[in-house]
Design a protein around this motif. Sequence first.
Motif, PDB file in Angstrom:
ATOM      1  N   GLU A  83     -17.709   0.241 -19.590  1.00  0.00           N
ATOM      2  CA  GLU A  83     -18.000  -0.851 -18.648  1.00  0.00           C
ATOM      3  C   GLU A  83     -17.512  -2.189 -19.198  1.00  0.00           C
ATOM      4  O   GLU A  83     -17.050  -3.047 -18.442  1.00  0.00           O
ATOM      5  N   MET A  84     -17.627  -2.370 -20.514  1.00  0.00           N
ATOM      6  CA  MET A  84     -17.125  -3.609 -21.128  1.00  0.00           C
ATOM      7  C   MET A  84     -15.603  -3.707 -20.956  1.00  0.00           C
ATOM      8  O   MET A  84     -15.060  -4.780 -20.682  1.00  0.00           O
ATOM      9  N   LEU A  85     -14.930  -2.576 -21.114  1.00  0.00           N
ATOM     10  CA  LEU A  85     -13.467  -2.574 -20.953  1.00  0.00           C
ATOM     11  C   LEU A  85     -13.092  -2.958 -19.531  1.00  0.00           C
ATOM     12  O   LEU A  85     -12.173  -3.759 -19.302  1.00  0.00           O
ATOM     13  N   LYS A  86     -13.833  -2.399 -18.577  1.00  0.00           N
ATOM     14  CA  LYS A  86     -13.542  -2.732 -17.173  1.00  0.00           C
ATOM     15  C   LYS A  86     -13.747  -4.221 -16.917  1.00  0.00           C
ATOM     16  O   LYS A  86     -12.962  -4.867 -16.225  1.00  0.00           O
ATOM     17  N   ALA A  87     -14.812  -4.755 -17.513  1.00  0.00           N
ATOM     18  CA  ALA A  87     -15.110  -6.178 -17.308  1.00  0.00           C
ATOM     19  C   ALA A  87     -14.001  -7.067 -17.883  1.00  0.00           C
ATOM     20  O   ALA A  87     -13.791  -8.188 -17.417  1.00  0.00           O
ATOM     21  N   LEU A  88     -13.293  -6.559 -18.893  1.00  0.00           N
ATOM     22  CA  LEU A  88     -12.181  -7.334 -19.482  1.00  0.00           C
ATOM     23  C   LEU A  88     -10.902  -7.200 -18.663  1.00  0.00           C
ATOM     24  O   LEU A  88      -9.914  -7.869 -18.950  1.00  0.00           O
ATOM     25  N   GLY A  89     -10.896  -6.292 -17.695  1.00  0.00           N
ATOM     26  CA  GLY A  89      -9.706  -6.128 -16.860  1.00  0.00           C
ATOM     27  C   GLY A  89      -8.947  -4.839 -17.116  1.00  0.00           C
ATOM     28  O   GLY A  89      -7.881  -4.613 -16.546  1.00  0.00           O
ATOM     29  N   ALA A  90      -9.482  -3.975 -17.998  1.00  0.00           N
ATOM     30  CA  ALA A  90      -8.800  -2.704 -18.283  1.00  0.00           C
ATOM     31  C   ALA A  90      -9.053  -1.704 -17.160  1.00  0.00           C
ATOM     32  O   ALA A  90     -10.159  -1.638 -16.612  1.00  0.00           O
ATOM     33  N   SER A  91      -8.018  -0.939 -16.818  1.00  0.00           N
ATOM     34  CA  SER A  91      -8.189   0.106 -15.809  1.00  0.00           C
ATOM     35  C   SER A  91      -7.947   1.495 -16.405  1.00  0.00           C
ATOM     36  O   SER A  91      -8.026   2.489 -15.703  1.00  0.00           O
ATOM     37  N   ALA A  92      -7.622   1.537 -17.688  1.00  0.00           N
ATOM     38  CA  ALA A  92      -7.296   2.817 -18.319  1.00  0.00           C
ATOM     39  C   ALA A  92      -7.710   2.778 -19.783  1.00  0.00           C
ATOM     40  O   ALA A  92      -7.940   1.706 -20.344  1.00  0.00           O
ATOM     41  N   VAL A  93      -7.768   3.963 -20.389  1.00  0.00           N
ATOM     42  CA  VAL A  93      -8.112   4.011 -21.811  1.00  0.00           C
ATOM     43  C   VAL A  93      -7.527   5.275 -22.439  1.00  0.00           C
ATOM     44  O   VAL A  93      -7.466   6.319 -21.798  1.00  0.00           O
ATOM     45  N   ILE A  94      -7.060   5.139 -23.675  1.00  0.00           N
ATOM     46  CA  ILE A  94      -6.598   6.303 -24.437  1.00  0.00           C
ATOM     47  C   ILE A  94      -7.828   6.967 -25.061  1.00  0.00           C
ATOM     48  O   ILE A  94      -8.707   6.284 -25.578  1.00  0.00           O
ATOM     49  N   VAL A  95      -7.866   8.284 -25.000  1.00  0.00           N
ATOM     50  CA  VAL A  95      -8.996   9.013 -25.592  1.00  0.00           C
ATOM     51  C   VAL A  95      -8.457  10.068 -26.555  1.00  0.00           C
ATOM     52  O   VAL A  95      -7.565  10.837 -26.200  1.00  0.00           O
TER      53      VAL A  95
END
Length: 254
Positions: A83-95
């Motif tokens: 949720e923090m990543l989304k709040a920063l503007g991220a729409s994707a993440v490497i896992v």
Amino acid sequence: MRKRRLVIGNWKMYLKAPRAAKEFARALRRHSAAFAGVDVALMPPFPLIPVVAEALRGSKLEVGAQTLSAYEDGAHTGEVSAEMLKALGASAVIVGHSERRAEGETNDDVREKLQRAARAGLKAVLCIGEKERDASGDYVGFLTEQLSSALAGFPKASAGKLLIAYEPLWAIGKTAADAMKPAELRETSILIRKVVADALGREALARVAVLYGGSVEPENAPALIAGGDVSGFLVGHSSADVEPFLSIVKACRL
Ligand code: PGA
């Protein structure tokens, strides 16, 4: 196979200064009219996500993170939630990048993080890859286990936001000459699709993208995209400068 192509820049810790990140994102944006059929995303380190998000705002280019926490909140020093990543503007993440796994991330951690990303509605770029290959073919069992373990319990409804980046460790951080050859990649891509179909079903498989990563450079990108049976690339060192990254994106145009 999905029709659009994808090229993702994994900046690792190559680009560090906010100003350099902003200039890179702006340059990419200026060229983006020439990205026919290619979706492009940048994955900067956490502190640079807002700068890149701001520079790309209103464009089709996306920004993502290099990892996320398996937790939602609470006493987890140093962790960053979906949720923090989304709040920063991220729409994707490497896992599950191999460099995170080398720091101790287990298959169980990867599964938790993948589901966390899916629940938050982030696109998840799941990394898998064997350490080495020899004639005995042990990598087949290794990849099957790594992938099926990560996908256990993954919500099928999120398949359209699942990308699998096949990154053989022996090919990462080298040169085009050391990267995988298109024919080997094609075979591995078939294996990956079979495991995804077994885990999530054929319908979901049609919505999952398979990417390749490991020393993708302007020199080998055209042959890998033409013959490797993948939808695009996860690019490390060649994403640290605009020119090579742009050439790779252009090699993927439809
Ligand atoms: P590389 O890294 O392109 O530098 O090999 C790829 C990756 O680790 O994602």
